[in-house]
Design an enzyme around this catalytic site. Structure first.
Site, PDB file in Angstrom:
ATOM      1  N   GLU A   1       6.166   5.839  -9.561  1.00 39.94           N
ATOM      2  CA  GLU A   1       4.739   5.788  -9.203  1.00 39.94           C
ATOM      3  C   GLU A   1       4.414   6.844  -8.145  1.00 39.94           C
ATOM      4  O   GLU A   1       3.438   7.593  -8.273  1.00 39.94           O
ATOM      5  CB  GLU A   1       4.374   4.390  -8.685  1.00 39.94           C
ATOM      6  CG  GLU A   1       4.439   3.336  -9.776  1.00 39.94           C
ATOM      7  CD  GLU A   1       4.028   1.947  -9.306  1.00 39.94           C
ATOM      8  OE1 GLU A   1       3.545   1.176 -10.136  1.00 39.94           O
ATOM      9  OE2 GLU A   1       4.201   1.617  -8.128  1.00 39.94           O
TER      10      GLU A   1
ATOM     11  N   LEU B   1      -4.812  -6.882  -7.380  1.00 42.46           N
ATOM     12  CA  LEU B   1      -4.412  -7.961  -8.291  1.00 42.46           C
ATOM     13  C   LEU B   1      -5.568  -8.759  -8.891  1.00 42.46           C
ATOM     14  O   LEU B   1      -5.343  -9.623  -9.724  1.00 42.46           O
ATOM     15  CB  LEU B   1      -3.415  -8.893  -7.589  1.00 42.46           C
ATOM     16  CG  LEU B   1      -2.178  -8.161  -7.048  1.00 42.46           C
ATOM     17  CD1 LEU B   1      -1.192  -9.144  -6.450  1.00 42.46           C
ATOM     18  CD2 LEU B   1      -1.509  -7.316  -8.118  1.00 42.46           C
TER      19      LEU B   1
ATOM     20  N   HIS C   1      -0.031   0.418 -13.469  1.00 38.22           N
ATOM     21  CA  HIS C   1       0.661  -0.828 -13.820  1.00 38.22           C
ATOM     22  C   HIS C   1       2.160  -0.543 -13.873  1.00 38.22           C
ATOM     23  O   HIS C   1       2.585   0.471 -14.425  1.00 38.22           O
ATOM     24  CB  HIS C   1       0.162  -1.339 -15.180  1.00 38.22           C
ATOM     25  CG  HIS C   1       0.736  -2.663 -15.542  1.00 38.22           C
ATOM     26  ND1 HIS C   1       0.274  -3.846 -14.999  1.00 38.22           N
ATOM     27  CD2 HIS C   1       1.775  -2.997 -16.353  1.00 38.22           C
ATOM     28  CE1 HIS C   1       0.988  -4.851 -15.469  1.00 38.22           C
ATOM     29  NE2 HIS C   1       1.908  -4.361 -16.289  1.00 38.22           N
TER      30      HIS C   1
ATOM     31  N   GLY D   1       0.783  -1.227   0.000  1.00 36.88           N
ATOM     32  CA  GLY D   1       0.000   0.000   0.000  1.00 36.88           C
ATOM     33  C   GLY D   1       0.816   1.279   0.000  1.00 36.88           C
ATOM     34  O   GLY D   1       0.327   2.324   0.428  1.00 36.88           O
TER      35      GLY D   1
ATOM     36  N   ASN E   1      -6.255   2.345 -13.051  1.00 35.57           N
ATOM     37  CA  ASN E   1      -5.272   1.391 -12.523  1.00 35.57           C
ATOM     38  C   ASN E   1      -3.863   1.923 -12.762  1.00 35.57           C
ATOM     39  O   ASN E   1      -3.616   2.659 -13.712  1.00 35.57           O
ATOM     40  CB  ASN E   1      -5.435   0.049 -13.258  1.00 35.57           C
ATOM     41  CG  ASN E   1      -4.433  -0.986 -12.787  1.00 35.57           C
ATOM     42  OD1 ASN E   1      -4.172  -1.116 -11.584  1.00 35.57           O
ATOM     43  ND2 ASN E   1      -3.851  -1.720 -13.725  1.00 35.57           N
TER      44      ASN E   1
END
Ligand code: GAR
Length: 305
Positions: A291, A202, A221, A129, A219
């Site tokens: 990210e 997932l 990735h 997380g 999402n």
């Protein structure tokens, strides 16, 4: 009266007070600056004076309110409020305002939350997380976006501890109900969820959920889709495959979710080098920092129009 405003603006009671103070101080500042500027024009009081004064304060007011909103921590609320006012009177555009070369946002598929000032987001996550934490931190003091729920499919996952620490409600979902039951739609609705972010989730998203949240599920990735995506491609497996293929670069992809794994419209990508010395772990670290750097900002651009 406060309750009505709370509902209308989708904010807390305290925020209503702060917002009203911002309006009051911004209004006074507008009057003060307007009068000072009028003195500089040297115009005699009369019809022309009134017309120029009205034009001036119409221009000054949004600026003054935005400036005052910064120390009050309500900039995002007012930015959105003023943009909405602008659209009502035909000033400003409906575009997302995302102009950076790396961005590929198609405004026709952007979520439309104009009628609701707060977007209630559910983060779906299965793992540690760290991305969920970054999103929570980013939107913590934001009146326009609230992380209202954490949805997790793995009891004991790190993201559940984050939810508890942050006082965010969480639910642990079960496969049977998710794929063959109501897909937890009622539960999501009960938290007023109007946007879903997958941050390391997932499981595939069932089409029943996609139908209820069209273009409202995003999402992240850990590779440059369409390469290295699809069933079974998650976390370390992606990095192992990238290194095994001898790729010179990898990166992240933020995309809308559709009925096919890792397939929906791409919103944003960022790249990093893959060195000969990289291992799946070292590449994972590079990807995570990309990210963390971009995901919250991309989501802000998408959610706050
Ligand atoms: C992230 O790297 C994310 O891109 C990936 O899982 C990781 C979760 O990390 N998602 C996928 O692989 C989806 N196919 P986090 O739990 O530290 O946020």
């Amino acid at each position: 009266m406060f309750e009505k405003l709370q509902k209308k603006w989708k904010v807390t009671g305290l925020q209503v007070l702060v917002i009203l103070c911002t309006f009051a101080i911004g209004g006074s500042l507008t009057g003060y600056v307007g009068k000072k500027l009028m003195n500089l024009t040297g115009l005699e009081k009369g019809l022309l004076w009134v017309i120029v004064y009205i034009i001036l304060i119409t221009i000054i007011w949004p600026v003054a309110v935005l400036v005052v909103s910064i120390p009050f921590g309500q900039f995002t609320f007012f930015k959105k409020y003023i943009a909405k006012l602008g659209r009502r009177i035909g000033v400003g555009s409906n575009e997302s305002g995302v102009g950076n070369g790396e961005w590929g946002v198609n405004s026709s598929i952007l979520p439309t939350h104009d009628s609701r000032l707060t977007t209630h987001v559910a983060i779906f996550a299965s793992g540690t997380g760290t991305n969920a934490q970054k999103l929570i931190d980013h939107f913590r003091n934001n009146a326009a976006v609230k992380i209202s729920l954490i949805v997790c499919n793995k009891p004991g996952a790190g993201v559940l501890q984050i939810a508890a620490k942050e006082n965010i409600p969480s639910i642990i979902i079960e496969k049977e109900k998710f794929f063959r039951g109501n897909a937890y739609i009622e539960e999501l609705k009960s938290f007023d969820i109007n946007f879903i972010i997958l941050a390391g989730f997932l499981w595939k998203i069932p089409s029943a959920l996609i139908k209820v949240y069209p273009s409202k599920i995003v999402n992240i990735h850990p590779a440059l889709l369409p390469a290295y995506g699809g069933k079974g491609m998650y976390g370390a497996k992606v990095h192992e495959a990238v290194i095994a293929a001898g790729e010179k670069e990898s990166g992240i992809t933020i995309h809308y979710v559709d009925e096919i794994y890792d397939h929906g419209k791409i919103i944003f990508q960022a790249k990093c080098d893959v060195l000969a010395t990289d291992t799946p772990d070292s590449l994972a670290q590079k990807i995570h920092s990309l990210e963390h750097q971009h995901f919250p900002l991309v989501m802000e651009q998408l959610l706050i129009k």
